[in-house]
Design an enzyme around this catalytic site. Sequence first.
Site, PDB file in Angstrom:
ATOM      1  N   GLU A  99       0.818  -1.201   0.000  1.00 17.47           N
ATOM      2  CA  GLU A  99       0.000   0.000   0.000  1.00 17.47           C
ATOM      3  C   GLU A  99       0.861   1.264   0.000  1.00 17.47           C
ATOM      4  O   GLU A  99       1.804   1.380   0.763  1.00 17.47           O
ATOM      5  CB  GLU A  99      -0.946   0.006   1.197  1.00 17.47           C
ATOM      6  N   ARG A 149     -18.367   0.432   4.825  1.00 21.47           N
ATOM      7  CA  ARG A 149     -19.479  -0.189   4.101  1.00 21.47           C
ATOM      8  C   ARG A 149     -20.210  -1.182   4.978  1.00 21.47           C
ATOM      9  O   ARG A 149     -21.427  -1.378   4.857  1.00 21.47           O
ATOM     10  CB  ARG A 149     -18.942  -0.877   2.831  1.00 21.47           C
ATOM     11  N   CYS A 194      -8.508  -1.374   7.921  1.00 23.84           N
ATOM     12  CA  CYS A 194      -7.130  -1.447   7.418  1.00 23.84           C
ATOM     13  C   CYS A 194      -6.553  -0.053   7.185  1.00 23.84           C
ATOM     14  O   CYS A 194      -5.462   0.276   7.651  1.00 23.84           O
ATOM     15  CB  CYS A 194      -7.075  -2.262   6.126  1.00 23.84           C
ATOM     16  N   HIS A 249      -1.510  -5.601   2.102  1.00 24.73           N
ATOM     17  CA  HIS A 249      -2.722  -6.414   2.000  1.00 24.73           C
ATOM     18  C   HIS A 249      -2.381  -7.773   1.395  1.00 24.73           C
ATOM     19  O   HIS A 249      -1.569  -7.855   0.470  1.00 24.73           O
ATOM     20  CB  HIS A 249      -3.765  -5.721   1.126  1.00 24.73           C
TER      21      HIS A 249
END
Length: 213
Positions: free
Chosen positions: A79, A89, A142, A166
Amino acid sequence: MILFTGFEPFGGEALNPSWLAAQQAAAGLRASGSDAVALELPCTFRESLAGLRDAVSEHRPELVICVGQAGGRARISLERVAINVDDARIPDNAGNQPVDTPIRPDGPAAYFSTLPIKQALQDLTVAGFAAEVSQTAGTYVCNHVFYGLMDLLSTSDDGARGGFIHVPYTPDQAAVHGAPGMPVAEMADALRLIALTSQTTTSDLRLAAGAEH
């Protein structure tokens, strides 16, 4: 000292490969003579950062590599950037579901990883791992941990560096979801290589690894 973190299961999963891989990576480094520990973080917005701060204070690591599950991705994702927003979400494991909420109201819009992600990408690719630089860590726990980590390290006076990785589903998870998967042992080997590359690389490689969308 290298600190790895992974997460507890979330979203109805029975396991989280990020924690399994973090444990194995730390154990493998210790077996080869390196000082490394692993910490399992709760998949909750509030408690995850509290646990991370405590671990950094206790262990004083030179490197912090936080790891999370990105179900559906096929590669180890290095990342690049953490953004200052929570937009969940789905609820976290404590039922919290922040929407459009700053992680630190007076903080910068984003932080970049201080791991040598381009050099790590090259080293992983040469070693045969499926890897990529990712331009988004999402807006769930995350990214929350990634941003919190970089915010914490930005005020550190000991030069500690860190970032977020990830990992895909395990093969068993992948079979259920009809998505790509990767064995945990392979994830752990990749994490060890990222750690070793980060220890020996202070100036990152200039390598095209961006995205068109």
